[in-house]
Write a protein that holds these residues in place. Structure first.
Motif, mmCIF file in Angstrom:
data_model
loop_
_atom_site.group_PDB
_atom_site.id
_atom_site.type_symbol
_atom_site.label_atom_id
_atom_site.label_comp_id
_atom_site.label_asym_id
_atom_site.label_seq_id
_atom_site.Cartn_x
_atom_site.Cartn_y
_atom_site.Cartn_z
ATOM 1 N N PRO A 1 76.171 65.394 85.230
ATOM 2 C CA PRO A 1 76.861 66.223 85.398
ATOM 3 C C PRO A 1 78.566 66.098 85.315
ATOM 4 C CG PRO A 1 75.503 67.066 86.650
ATOM 5 C CD PRO A 1 75.457 65.590 86.664
ATOM 6 N N LEU A 2 78.845 65.045 86.434
ATOM 7 C CA LEU A 2 80.810 64.916 86.932
ATOM 8 C C LEU A 2 80.690 63.957 85.874
ATOM 9 C CD1 LEU A 2 80.695 65.142 90.333
ATOM 10 C CD2 LEU A 2 81.140 65.959 89.372
ATOM 11 N N VAL A 3 79.927 63.072 85.684
ATOM 12 C CA VAL A 3 80.077 61.945 84.526
ATOM 13 C C VAL A 3 80.252 62.263 83.413
ATOM 14 C CG1 VAL A 3 79.886 59.891 83.466
ATOM 15 C CG2 VAL A 3 79.376 60.121 85.510
ATOM 16 N N THR A 4 79.781 63.228 82.573
ATOM 17 C CA THR A 4 80.014 64.327 81.002
ATOM 18 C C THR A 4 80.602 64.299 81.406
ATOM 19 O OG1 THR A 4 77.497 64.473 81.523
ATOM 20 C CG2 THR A 4 78.488 66.053 79.688
ATOM 21 N N MET A 5 81.255 65.207 82.255
ATOM 22 C CA MET A 5 82.933 66.305 82.214
ATOM 23 C C MET A 5 83.811 65.246 82.245
ATOM 24 S SD MET A 5 84.529 68.457 84.970
ATOM 25 C CE MET A 5 82.863 68.441 86.013
ATOM 26 N N TYR A 6 84.279 64.160 82.883
ATOM 27 C CA TYR A 6 85.081 63.162 82.322
ATOM 28 C C TYR A 6 84.871 62.914 81.261
ATOM 29 C CZ TYR A 6 84.255 63.029 87.413
ATOM 30 O OH TYR A 6 84.090 63.168 88.725
ATOM 31 N N SER A 7 83.813 62.697 80.463
ATOM 32 C CA SER A 7 83.538 62.096 79.189
ATOM 33 C C SER A 7 84.052 62.905 78.511
ATOM 34 C CB SER A 7 81.886 61.750 79.120
ATOM 35 O OG SER A 7 81.794 60.650 79.240
ATOM 36 N N GLU A 8 83.674 64.300 78.268
ATOM 37 C CA GLU A 8 84.534 65.616 77.552
ATOM 38 C C GLU A 8 85.880 65.474 77.059
ATOM 39 O OE1 GLU A 8 82.102 67.057 75.306
ATOM 40 O OE2 GLU A 8 81.563 66.574 75.708
ATOM 41 N N ARG A 9 86.548 64.958 78.741
ATOM 42 C CA ARG A 9 87.912 65.231 78.486
ATOM 43 C C ARG A 9 88.551 64.391 78.512
ATOM 44 N NH1 ARG A 9 85.575 68.898 81.170
ATOM 45 N NH2 ARG A 9 86.375 71.041 81.813
ATOM 46 N N MET A 10 88.123 63.024 78.019
ATOM 47 C CA MET A 10 88.537 61.959 77.608
ATOM 48 C C MET A 10 88.958 62.015 76.492
ATOM 49 S SD MET A 10 86.501 58.969 79.209
ATOM 50 C CE MET A 10 85.841 58.460 80.666
ATOM 51 N N GLN A 11 90.929 61.517 76.077
ATOM 52 C CA GLN A 11 91.576 61.587 75.069
ATOM 53 C C GLN A 11 91.660 60.177 74.108
ATOM 54 O OE1 GLN A 11 91.971 64.659 73.344
ATOM 55 N NE2 GLN A 11 90.824 65.557 74.993
ATOM 56 N N SER A 12 90.811 60.005 73.614
ATOM 57 C CA SER A 12 91.573 58.662 72.851
ATOM 58 C C SER A 12 92.495 59.081 71.396
ATOM 59 C CB SER A 12 89.877 58.047 72.547
ATOM 60 O OG SER A 12 90.174 56.370 71.961
ATOM 61 N N PRO A 13 93.449 57.795 71.624
ATOM 62 C CA PRO A 13 94.611 58.168 70.492
ATOM 63 C C PRO A 13 93.694 57.459 69.118
ATOM 64 C CG PRO A 13 94.501 55.948 71.862
ATOM 65 C CD PRO A 13 93.937 57.271 72.701
ATOM 66 N N ASP A 14 92.629 56.771 69.617
ATOM 67 C CA ASP A 14 92.365 56.208 67.969
ATOM 68 C C ASP A 14 90.762 56.518 67.736
ATOM 69 O OD1 ASP A 14 94.216 54.605 68.058
ATOM 70 O OD2 ASP A 14 93.052 53.128 69.610
ATOM 71 N N ARG A 15 90.602 58.076 68.430
ATOM 72 C CA ARG A 15 88.986 58.615 68.308
ATOM 73 C C ARG A 15 88.883 59.052 67.047
ATOM 74 N NH1 ARG A 15 85.157 59.340 69.937
ATOM 75 N NH2 ARG A 15 82.925 61.305 70.974
ATOM 76 N N GLU A 16 87.617 59.145 66.176
ATOM 77 C CA GLU A 16 86.942 58.814 65.037
ATOM 78 C C GLU A 16 85.859 59.068 64.921
ATOM 79 O OE1 GLU A 16 88.545 56.297 61.759
ATOM 80 O OE2 GLU A 16 90.415 56.440 61.772
ATOM 81 N N ASN A 17 85.427 60.116 65.774
ATOM 82 C CA ASN A 17 84.343 60.683 65.846
ATOM 83 C C ASN A 17 83.226 59.382 65.751
ATOM 84 O OD1 ASN A 17 84.986 63.143 65.031
ATOM 85 N ND2 ASN A 17 84.302 62.718 62.838
ATOM 86 N N MET A 18 83.853 58.383 66.435
ATOM 87 C CA MET A 18 82.157 57.158 67.816
ATOM 88 C C MET A 18 83.314 56.647 68.408
ATOM 89 S SD MET A 18 83.599 54.064 64.388
ATOM 90 C CE MET A 18 83.696 55.391 63.938
ATOM 91 N N LEU A 19 82.689 56.287 69.046
ATOM 92 C CA LEU A 19 82.888 55.678 71.335
ATOM 93 C C LEU A 19 83.817 55.074 70.655
ATOM 94 C CD1 LEU A 19 82.477 55.246 73.877
ATOM 95 C CD2 LEU A 19 80.297 53.216 72.715
#
Length: 256
Positions: free
Chosen positions: A32-50
């Protein structure tokens, strides 16, 4: 000398195997905590993919966890080398820390689960404008900042004190062995063994497209209620309050 080295290698291999096969338990406690961190990561290059940024963040988080395990293992080994006659005191303090952390973390995960079920993923919503909401917003803001920078290592470090039936027998093993170096190496290798499960889980959650996030959030909310009960019930058990609980399967040869 060769015999000693061979024995040490076997011991480290066992600890790595414990971590690797105990991945299901790590996922149940920390997922659950890992999921929470993942949801809050703000990637400057994010385009709906890892992205590489997110892979780096998850690697840093798991590095923090591993360093924390190794440091605590080394500390227990040092305690064992210096104060064998105070083992009961060390055990008592460790129990209080485990129990308190379990209750706090369990309640936090349950709150997040309820929020996810009702469609609230940020700092607003379910609790209105009361003190709980303000506290949640402050904590959420901090997690946002740490998850998106090198502070993610600190979040990983905190996981070393979370209540975990996988870790604490290993800590006590390091204490009984009475070697700070041996304790640090053993727990560090155990951390490396748990690395693959949480790393791949975190990166897979992060790669899900936004169009499926809403369904995922509600499903995670239900999962969080189940998984949040694990550390909470474990903490209550340590306080002497017996409640029903379920533990994921775990490979643990260090306990009878």
């Amino acid at each position: 000398m060769g015999g000693i080295t061979s024995a040490a290698n076997v011991e480290l291999a066992i600890f790595f195997l414990i971590g690797l096969l105990g991945g299901a338990h790590c996922l149940g406690m920390c997922g659950p905590l890992v999921t929470m961190y993942s949801e809050r990561m703000q990637s400057p290059d994010r385009e709906n993919m890892l992205t590489i940024f997110e892979v780096r963040q998850h690697a840093l988080f798991n590095l923090g966890r591993t360093v924390s395990y190794a440091a605590i293992g080394g500390a227990f080994g040092l305690f064992g080398a210096l104060v064998f006659d105070t083992s009961s005191i060390v055990s008592t303090i460790g129990t209080v820390v485990r129990a308190t952390t379990g209750v706090v973390v369990g309640i936090a995960i349950l709150i997040v689960g309820v929020r996810y079920i009702f469609g609230y993923h940020g700092g607003e919503g379910l609790f209105g404008g009361g003190g709980i909401s303000r506290l949640f917003r402050r904590l959420s803001t901090r997690v946002d900042e740490w998850s998106s920078g090198f502070g993610i290592v600190g979040l990983g470090l905190v996981h070393g004190i979370l209540p975990c039936p996988l870790l604490y027998p290993a800590f006590l093993y390091a204490f009984a062995r009475g070697s700070p170096i041996g304790g640090a190496l053993s727990l560090g290798v155990l951390g490396l063994g748990t690395f693959p499960t949480l790393f791949f889980y975190g990166t897979l959650v992060q790669s899900i497209s936004p169009t499926h996030r809403e369904r995922l959030h509600r499903a995670l909310g239900i999962a969080f209620l189940i998984m949040g009960w694990m550390p909470l019930s474990h903490g209550l058990e340590l306080f002497g309050i017996h409640v029903p609980h379920v533990e994921p399967p775990i490979y643990q040869p260090l306990t009878p």
